[in-house]
Scaffold this motif. Structure first.
Motif, PDB file in Angstrom:
ATOM      1  N   GLN A  37       0.832  -1.206   0.000  1.00 23.54           N
ATOM      2  CA  GLN A  37       0.000   0.000   0.000  1.00 23.54           C
ATOM      3  C   GLN A  37       0.871   1.262   0.000  1.00 23.54           C
ATOM      4  O   GLN A  37       1.795   1.399   0.809  1.00 23.54           O
ATOM      5  CB  GLN A  37      -0.935   0.010   1.207  1.00 23.54           C
ATOM      6  CG  GLN A  37      -1.941   1.145   1.177  1.00 23.54           C
ATOM      7  CD  GLN A  37      -2.969   1.041   2.280  1.00 23.54           C
ATOM      8  OE1 GLN A  37      -2.839   0.203   3.187  1.00 23.54           O
ATOM      9  NE2 GLN A  37      -4.008   1.875   2.226  1.00 23.54           N
ATOM     10  N   GLU A  85       0.217   4.941   0.510  1.00 21.98           N
ATOM     11  CA  GLU A  85      -0.768   5.939   0.933  1.00 21.98           C
ATOM     12  C   GLU A  85      -0.501   7.317   0.351  1.00 21.98           C
ATOM     13  O   GLU A  85      -1.425   8.152   0.230  1.00 21.98           O
ATOM     14  CB  GLU A  85      -0.803   6.014   2.461  1.00 21.98           C
ATOM     15  CG  GLU A  85      -1.271   4.713   3.118  1.00 21.98           C
ATOM     16  CD  GLU A  85      -1.291   4.804   4.633  1.00 21.98           C
ATOM     17  OE1 GLU A  85      -0.808   5.852   5.158  1.00 21.98           O
ATOM     18  OE2 GLU A  85      -1.759   3.862   5.275  1.00 21.98           O
ATOM     19  N   THR A 120      -5.915   3.643  -1.575  1.00 21.50           N
ATOM     20  CA  THR A 120      -6.838   2.741  -0.866  1.00 21.50           C
ATOM     21  C   THR A 120      -6.612   1.275  -1.237  1.00 21.50           C
ATOM     22  O   THR A 120      -7.359   0.407  -0.770  1.00 21.50           O
ATOM     23  CB  THR A 120      -8.295   3.125  -1.175  1.00 21.50           C
ATOM     24  OG1 THR A 120      -8.512   3.061  -2.591  1.00 21.50           O
ATOM     25  CG2 THR A 120      -8.606   4.528  -0.667  1.00 21.50           C
ATOM     26  N   PRO A 127      -5.040  -1.969  -0.616  1.00 22.03           N
ATOM     27  CA  PRO A 127      -4.310  -2.502   0.549  1.00 22.03           C
ATOM     28  C   PRO A 127      -3.128  -3.382   0.144  1.00 22.03           C
ATOM     29  O   PRO A 127      -3.030  -3.858  -0.993  1.00 22.03           O
ATOM     30  CB  PRO A 127      -5.377  -3.321   1.268  1.00 22.03           C
ATOM     31  CG  PRO A 127      -6.294  -3.778   0.190  1.00 22.03           C
ATOM     32  CD  PRO A 127      -6.333  -2.648  -0.821  1.00 22.03           C
ATOM     33  N   SER A 128      -2.242  -3.602   1.090  1.00 26.21           N
ATOM     34  CA  SER A 128      -1.127  -4.533   0.872  1.00 26.21           C
ATOM     35  C   SER A 128      -1.670  -5.960   0.818  1.00 26.21           C
ATOM     36  O   SER A 128      -2.363  -6.409   1.744  1.00 26.21           O
ATOM     37  CB  SER A 128      -0.100  -4.403   2.000  1.00 26.21           C
ATOM     38  OG  SER A 128       0.469  -3.116   2.012  1.00 26.21           O
TER      39      SER A 128
END
Length: 579
Positions: free
Chosen positions: A448, A450, A457, A459-460
Motif C-alpha cells: 500500500q 498511501e 486505498t 491494501p497490501s
C-alpha cells in the motif's frame, strides 16, 4: 514216461552247458565288436552326426549347423545386454539418431491453457474495503508449435540449441478471447509499490504524474492483450530509460516473450558421457548457473528442460527437476510410484511438500530471499528477477498447498488437487516423458502506497492475476510406438527369443544325436555281426547229441531266416538268408 524224463534231463544238461558257455554274454560281445568296428573306421563324434558310412549327408549337416547356431546365439544373447545397447544407441542424442528427430521437432500437441481472474467488484474493493471477488475466466487455449533451432553438437557430449515457439489460438477449445476483463494495472501498482522506498517527495511527484495521466488501479483488457501485450505508457517509458539488463519489452504482456525464437541458449547432455546426466542442462547462455540468484542451491541448473530425463533405472533417484524460464528456478518433482500410460509402464512424479515452503522451515529456500528481503509465506515463490524487477510471485493455481491466510483475503478461489496439481509421467527405462502438466499462477505483490493518491486505498496483499497450464496429454503415435517397442514389447520378446533359441538349438542337436544313435545300432553291418554269432551258436546246437537224435528240432533253426534292413543309403535290401 521214462523216455520223456530222459529227454527232459538231456535238455536240462544242454541248457546248463549253454549257460556255462556264456550265451548271455553274446549281446555284450556284439556291443564290443561294434565298438571295435567303429574305432576301426576312425569315426569321431561330429562325423558320426553328419555322415553315414563315411559319406557326408548334406541335409543332416545343415540341421546340425542350424542347431549349433541357434544354441550359440541363445547363449551369447543371454549373457550380454544386447537389447539395451541397441536401445541406448538410438536414445542418445546425435545427428541422425532416432531420438534426434523426435527431439528436434517433436510434433506433439502441446497446449497452453490460460485462466484469467476477472475482478467483479473493483469499486467496492477500493472504496468500501470489500475483499476482491474473482471470477475465473477461461480457458484461453493456445497450441504451441515448437522446434529446436541453431543446433550445434560439442565434443564433450553436449549439444546447444535455442527454442523456437509459435503460439496459435485455438478457438474451438477456448472461450471468447475478445471479452473485456478487469484486472489489476500491473505497471502502475508496481511503480506505486516501489515508490515506498524512494521518499516522500518522489512519491508525491509520482502521485501527481499518475493523477494527471488519469491512471486507474484496474484496467479492462482482453485475454489476448494481457497475455501477448498491450500498449501502456509506463511500460514504454521504462523500455526507453531502464538499463539494458533490466529493460522490459515495449508492451505490457505476461507471456509476451514466448513467441518466436527465444534468447536463451540451452546446452544439454546427450547421454554419450553417461545416462546419469542424459537430458540435463550443462550450461545456460554459456554459464553453468542461474544468474538470478546469488547462492546455491538456488543457482543450480541440474534439471531437464522437458524433452528427456535421466532414466530412473540408471540413477535410482527419487527426484527429478524441470527448468522453465518463467519459473525463474528449477522445479523439483518427487517419485510417487509406478503407474501406466496407454499400456506403457511409467513413474509418477509430483512436487515435494518443501518446494514452496517458507525459508524459516526449509533451508533450501533461504537463498530465494537473501538478506533483509521479504520472504513470502508458504506457497509463494519470488520471480521478480525474471520479470524486470516487478513484484511478481509464483504459486500453484488457486493457492493450492499454500498458507491459508492467502485464501482468506480473496473470494472466488477454490484449490482442487485434480485441477491444480503439477505432475510428470516418465518412462523409467528411457527417461522419456509421456505426460506433463505444469500449472502455475502469477500473483502481484502490492504494498500500500498511501502517498500515491490513485492507489492510496489499495491494501497490501498478494493479488492473483492469472494461472496457466502447459504440457502434453500424450505423445505422437510414432513416439508411443517407439517407446512401446523399446519397453513393454522388448521386455517380453527378448527373453522369449533368447531362451527360445537355446531350447530350439538343444532340441535340434538332441534329435540329431538320437537319430544317429539309432542308425548306428541298426545298420546292416551290425545285423550281420549278430547273425554270424547266431549261426555259430546254431551250429553248436545242431551238433549236440540231443538234436542229432531228433532231426525235427534242427529244422526249427534251419528254417529260421532274417531280413537285412535298409541302411538309409538308398540300396535295395538284401535277400532273405537262411541260417
Amino acid at each position: 514216461m521214462d523216455m520223456v524224463n530222459s529227454t527232459l534231463f538231456k535238455l536240462y544238461i544242454c541248457c546248463r552247458k549253454l549257460w556255462k558257455m556264456g550265451l548271455y554274454k553274446q549281446f555284450f560281445r556284439f556291443g564290443r565288436r561294434r565298438s571295435n568296428y567303429m574305432a576301426s573306421t576312425a569315426f569321431t563324434p561330429l562325423p558320426m552326426l553328419v555322415s553315414d558310412q563315411g559319406k557326408i549327408r548334406t541335409n543332416r549337416l545343415i540341421i546340425v549347423v542350424v542347431g549349433l547356431f541357434a544354441l550359440a546365439i541363445g547363449i551369447l544373447l543371454s549373457s550380454v545386454p544386447w537389447l539395451d545397447y541397441l536401445i541406448l544407441k538410438h536414445l542418445r542424442l546425435s545427428n541422425g539418431s532416432l531420438s534426434y528427430y523426435y527431439w528436434q521437432k517433436p510434433g506433439v500437441v502441446r497446449l497452453t491453457k490460460v485462466y484469467i481472474f476477472n475482478v467483479t467488484n473493483p469499486e467496492n474493493f477500493l472504496n468500501l474495503g470489500e475483499k476482491p471477488k474473482l471470477n475465473e475466466i477461461g480457458p484461453f487455449v493456445y497450441r504451441e508449435n515448437m522446434e529446436k533451432v541453431n543446433i550445434k553438437f560439442h565434443d564433450n557430449g553436449t549439444v546447444s540449441y535455442q527454442h523456437k515457439k509459435i503460439l496459435q489460438f485455438v478457438p474451438e477449445l477456448s472461450v471468447n478471447k475478445n471479452e473485456k476483463l478487469t484486472v489489476p494495472n500491473i505497471p502502475m501498482l508496481t511503480l506505486a509499490s516501489l515508490s515506498n522506498s524512494l521518499g516522500f517527495i518522489i512519491q508525491k511527484a509520482i502521485s501527481f504524474a499518475l493523477t494527471m495521466g488519469n491512471y486507474q488501479p484496474f484496467v479492462e483488457v482482453t485475454a489476448d492483450e494481457l497475455v501477448f501485450g498491450y500498449e501502456d505508457p509506463l511500460v514504454t517509458l521504462a523500455h526507453n530509460f531502464y538499463p539494458k539488463t533490466k529493460r522490459p519489452m515495449g508492451k505490457m504482456g505476461l507471456l509476451i516473450k514466448r513467441n518466436g525464437t527465444l534468447d536463451e541458449v540451452h546446452t544439454i547432455n546427450t547421454g554419450y558421457t553417461g545416462m546419469e546426466k542424459f537430458g540435463l542442462l550443462d550450461k545456460l547462455n554459456g554459464i553453468d548457473r542461474l544468474p538470478y540468484w546469488e547462492d546455491p542451491p538456488c543457482t543450480d541448473i541440474v534439471a531437464s528442460e522437458g524433452s528427456f530425463f535421466p532414466p530412473r533405472d540408471v540413477t535410482q533417484s527419487d527426484i527429478v527437476a524441470l527448468y522453465d524460464k518463467d519459473l525463474c528456478r528449477i522445479l523439483p518433482f518427487q517419485y510417487r510410484g509406478p503407474t501406466s500410460k496407454q499400456g506403457i509402464s511409467v513413474d509418477l512424479y509430483t512436487p515435494p511438500d518443501y518446494v514452496f515452503e517458507t525459508a524459516s522451515k526449509e533451508s533450501r529456500n533461504r537463498c530465494y530471499c537473501p538478506g533483509a528481503e521479504y520472504c513470502p509465506p508458504k506457497g509463494l515463490q519470488n520471480i521478480s528477477p525474471c520479470q524486470y524487477d516487478a513484484p511478481v510471485y509464483l504459486s500453484f493455481p488457486h493457492f493450492y498447498n499454500a498458507d491459508a491466510s492467502l485464501l482468506k483475503s480473496i473470494d472466488g478461489l477454490e484449490p482442487i488437487k485434480e485441477k491444480h496439481e503439477n505432475y510428470v509421467k516418465i518412462q523409467p527405462k528411457l527417461g522419456v516423458p509421456l505426460e506433463i502438466k505444469l500449472r502455475v499462477q502469477l500473483n502481484l505483490r502490492v504494498d500500500q502506497a498511501e502517498n500515491v493518491r490513485p492507489v492510496s486505498t489499495f491494501p497490501s496483499m498478494m493479488f492473483p492475476i492469472m494461472w496457466l497450464e502447459e504440457g502434453i496429454d500424450e505423445v505422437t503415435p510414432a513416439i508411443r510406438r517407439w517407446v512401446y517397442l523399446a519397453t513393454t514389447f522388448s521386455d517380453l520378446a527378448c527373453p522369449i527369443f533368447t531362451y527360445g533359441s537355446i531350447v530350439t538349438g538343444s532340441c535340434i542337436l538332441i534329435g540329431v544325436f538320437i537319430n544317429t544313435y539309432k542308425s548306428l545300432v541298426f545298420t546292416k553291418q551290425s545285423i550281420e555281426i549278430g547273425m554270424k554269432t547266431l549261426r555259430r551258436n546254431g551250429a553248436y546246437l545242431s551238433n549236440h547229441s540231443l538234436f542229432s537224435q531228433q532231426p525235427h528240432r534242427l529244422s526249427l533253426i534251419v528254417r529260421n531266416s532274417y531280413v537285412l534292413l535298409d541302411d538309409g543309403d538308398g540300396a535295395t535290401p538284401d535277400r532273405e538268408k537262411a541260417c
